[in-house]
Design a protein around this motif. Sequence first.
Motif, PDB file in Angstrom:
ATOM      1  N   ASN A  64       0.830  -1.198   0.000  1.00  0.00           N
ATOM      2  CA  ASN A  64       0.000   0.000   0.000  1.00  0.00           C
ATOM      3  C   ASN A  64       0.870   1.254   0.000  1.00  0.00           C
ATOM      4  N   SER A  65       0.441   2.256  -0.748  1.00  0.00           N
ATOM      5  CA  SER A  65       1.211   3.490  -0.888  1.00  0.00           C
ATOM      6  C   SER A  65       1.106   4.357   0.365  1.00  0.00           C
ATOM      7  N   LEU A  66       2.007   5.327   0.459  1.00  0.00           N
ATOM      8  CA  LEU A  66       1.964   6.278   1.575  1.00  0.00           C
ATOM      9  C   LEU A  66       0.663   7.073   1.543  1.00  0.00           C
ATOM     10  N   GLN A  67       0.192   7.379   0.335  1.00  0.00           N
ATOM     11  CA  GLN A  67      -1.060   8.130   0.207  1.00  0.00           C
ATOM     12  C   GLN A  67      -2.234   7.328   0.776  1.00  0.00           C
ATOM     13  N   GLU A  68      -2.290   6.031   0.453  1.00  0.00           N
ATOM     14  CA  GLU A  68      -3.380   5.195   0.947  1.00  0.00           C
ATOM     15  C   GLU A  68      -3.320   5.058   2.471  1.00  0.00           C
ATOM     16  N   ILE A  69      -2.100   4.896   2.985  1.00  0.00           N
ATOM     17  CA  ILE A  69      -1.936   4.813   4.439  1.00  0.00           C
ATOM     18  C   ILE A  69      -2.389   6.118   5.084  1.00  0.00           C
ATOM     19  N   GLY A  70      -1.998   7.233   4.470  1.00  0.00           N
ATOM     20  CA  GLY A  70      -2.377   8.536   5.001  1.00  0.00           C
ATOM     21  C   GLY A  70      -3.879   8.731   5.041  1.00  0.00           C
ATOM     22  N   GLU A  71      -4.560   8.311   3.998  1.00  0.00           N
ATOM     23  CA  GLU A  71      -6.017   8.467   3.939  1.00  0.00           C
ATOM     24  C   GLU A  71      -6.706   7.729   5.073  1.00  0.00           C
ATOM     25  N   ILE A  72      -6.259   6.510   5.361  1.00  0.00           N
ATOM     26  CA  ILE A  72      -6.930   5.731   6.399  1.00  0.00           C
ATOM     27  C   ILE A  72      -6.584   6.239   7.794  1.00  0.00           C
ATOM     28  N   VAL A  73      -5.339   6.725   7.993  1.00  0.00           N
ATOM     29  CA  VAL A  73      -4.961   7.266   9.306  1.00  0.00           C
ATOM     30  C   VAL A  73      -5.676   8.596   9.554  1.00  0.00           C
ATOM     31  N   ILE A  93       8.188 -10.861   4.020  1.00  0.00           N
ATOM     32  CA  ILE A  93       7.549 -11.164   2.739  1.00  0.00           C
ATOM     33  C   ILE A  93       6.815  -9.968   2.142  1.00  0.00           C
ATOM     34  N   SER A  94       6.898  -8.816   2.776  1.00  0.00           N
ATOM     35  CA  SER A  94       6.208  -7.630   2.262  1.00  0.00           C
ATOM     36  C   SER A  94       6.915  -6.358   2.724  1.00  0.00           C
ATOM     37  N   GLY A  95       6.804  -5.320   1.896  1.00  0.00           N
ATOM     38  CA  GLY A  95       7.396  -4.037   2.250  1.00  0.00           C
ATOM     39  C   GLY A  95       6.420  -3.088   2.924  1.00  0.00           C
ATOM     40  N   LEU A  96       5.226  -3.564   3.268  1.00  0.00           N
ATOM     41  CA  LEU A  96       4.216  -2.695   3.875  1.00  0.00           C
ATOM     42  C   LEU A  96       4.714  -2.078   5.175  1.00  0.00           C
ATOM     43  N   GLY A  97       5.392  -2.846   5.998  1.00  0.00           N
ATOM     44  CA  GLY A  97       5.874  -2.330   7.278  1.00  0.00           C
ATOM     45  C   GLY A  97       6.772  -1.122   7.106  1.00  0.00           C
ATOM     46  N   GLY A  98       7.636  -1.155   6.086  1.00  0.00           N
ATOM     47  CA  GLY A  98       8.524  -0.024   5.827  1.00  0.00           C
ATOM     48  C   GLY A  98       7.745   1.230   5.475  1.00  0.00           C
ATOM     49  N   ASN A  99       6.688   1.079   4.684  1.00  0.00           N
ATOM     50  CA  ASN A  99       5.850   2.239   4.330  1.00  0.00           C
ATOM     51  C   ASN A  99       5.111   2.792   5.541  1.00  0.00           C
ATOM     52  N   LEU A 100       4.643   1.889   6.413  1.00  0.00           N
ATOM     53  CA  LEU A 100       3.958   2.346   7.626  1.00  0.00           C
ATOM     54  C   LEU A 100       4.908   3.132   8.532  1.00  0.00           C
ATOM     55  N   VAL A 101       6.133   2.647   8.682  1.00  0.00           N
ATOM     56  CA  VAL A 101       7.128   3.353   9.503  1.00  0.00           C
ATOM     57  C   VAL A 101       7.460   4.704   8.882  1.00  0.00           C
ATOM     58  N   THR A 102       7.640   4.725   7.559  1.00  0.00           N
ATOM     59  CA  THR A 102       7.929   5.992   6.873  1.00  0.00           C
ATOM     60  C   THR A 102       6.820   7.007   7.102  1.00  0.00           C
ATOM     61  N   SER A 104       4.644   7.061   9.540  1.00  0.00           N
ATOM     62  CA  SER A 104       4.537   7.428  10.959  1.00  0.00           C
ATOM     63  C   SER A 104       5.493   8.558  11.333  1.00  0.00           C
ATOM     64  N   ASN A 105       6.576   8.718  10.546  1.00  0.00           N
ATOM     65  CA  ASN A 105       7.571   9.760  10.831  1.00  0.00           C
ATOM     66  C   ASN A 105       7.349  11.032  10.013  1.00  0.00           C
ATOM     67  N   MET A 106       6.300  11.049   9.210  1.00  0.00           N
ATOM     68  CA  MET A 106       6.021  12.230   8.384  1.00  0.00           C
ATOM     69  C   MET A 106       5.205  13.266   9.153  1.00  0.00           C
ATOM     70  N   ARG A 107       5.386  14.516   8.804  1.00  0.00           N
ATOM     71  CA  ARG A 107       4.646  15.597   9.454  1.00  0.00           C
ATOM     72  C   ARG A 107       3.155  15.463   9.226  1.00  0.00           C
ATOM     73  N   GLU A 108       2.801  14.881   8.078  1.00  0.00           N
ATOM     74  CA  GLU A 108       1.382  14.761   7.727  1.00  0.00           C
ATOM     75  C   GLU A 108       0.635  13.762   8.596  1.00  0.00           C
ATOM     76  N   CYS A 109       1.350  12.916   9.330  1.00  0.00           N
ATOM     77  CA  CYS A 109       0.696  11.897  10.163  1.00  0.00           C
ATOM     78  C   CYS A 109      -0.062  12.596  11.293  1.00  0.00           C
ATOM     79  N   PRO A 112      -0.260   9.743  16.536  1.00  0.00           N
ATOM     80  CA  PRO A 112       0.855   8.805  16.677  1.00  0.00           C
ATOM     81  C   PRO A 112       0.499   7.440  16.089  1.00  0.00           C
ATOM     82  N   LEU A 113       1.395   6.901  15.258  1.00  0.00           N
ATOM     83  CA  LEU A 113       1.184   5.606  14.616  1.00  0.00           C
ATOM     84  C   LEU A 113       2.247   4.644  15.115  1.00  0.00           C
ATOM     85  N   TYR A 114       1.816   3.645  15.866  1.00  0.00           N
ATOM     86  CA  TYR A 114       2.719   2.649  16.452  1.00  0.00           C
ATOM     87  C   TYR A 114       2.711   1.398  15.572  1.00  0.00           C
TER      88      TYR A 114
END
Length: 287
Positions: A64-73, A93-102, A104-109, A112-114
């Motif tokens: 899932n893209s950063l945009q999609e993660i942002g929309e749901i958060v 087996i997936s890069g989703l965790g890396g996108n979620l961490v990225t 979570s550290n953005m100003r747009e978040c 808090p995203l754990y």
Amino acid sequence: MKIAVLTDSSAALTPTETAALHVATLHLPITLGNAEYRESLDASDETIIRCAKLSKDILSLGQNSLQEIGEIVHKLSEQGYDACVAIHISSGISGLGGNLVTYSNMRECPIPLYVFDSRATGIPQKHQVLLACSLAKAGFSPEDILSKLAVFRKSQQTYLFVNDVHTLLKTGHISNHLPSVVPLKTLLRFNEDGCLELEGKVLLMKNTYEDLAEKLEFQLSLMGSDFSFSMMYDEAAASDWSIIDEKLHTDFPRLHIERMPMKPSLWSYAGKKSALLSFEPDWKLYV
């Protein structure tokens, strides 16, 4: 605090469970040739796998893209949640965790995203989500929820039986050193880093049952009635695993067994006639 729980579609939650628990879900993108599906949303899991079996194209799991993660958060923030615990498919087996961490550290978040790596998928991940929901409802802080999840995750043992290991070899999702010749029918396990390791070769289903029975006897001696076993298998392997299921019922009459069909997200790596197996204590013990 009002804490939301976010997961992805690989967690094998039923629509009823998702609605009752108010779990937010990222539907994993899956491609097959020119077609793209969002798992458990655009088409049923059975339909996606059936199409993959009939196609010459490879079923591929995306993230899932950063945009999609942002929309749901942002939606969770608008619903009044103060923080969010995100439990995702194994980073092995997936890069989703890396996108979620990225994200979570953005100003747009907005909240808090754990982020918590399940280091598994399917039913084991689902049980982590159920635990997190119960802890959030009981008033635990996000930090305490992550701590309890980590203890529970350490007690879980998740294995993957593959009928043909070539798909995993091509994608590089087996982490440990391999012998020069790897048998097609192979038993792997998710290690402490969430990567798949070669556990041992399995050439016959009889060997598979004997190995399972040995592991079950050991776990039952430790956990007793608080122990559970789960199976997720491909429809093409139903006849083989139903025989194993019957043997387990006969040899371990008090064993609680949870059964669910294979998810397309895992099938994309494991392939036909595969099965996900999990040994774990009851998640309710950790609430």
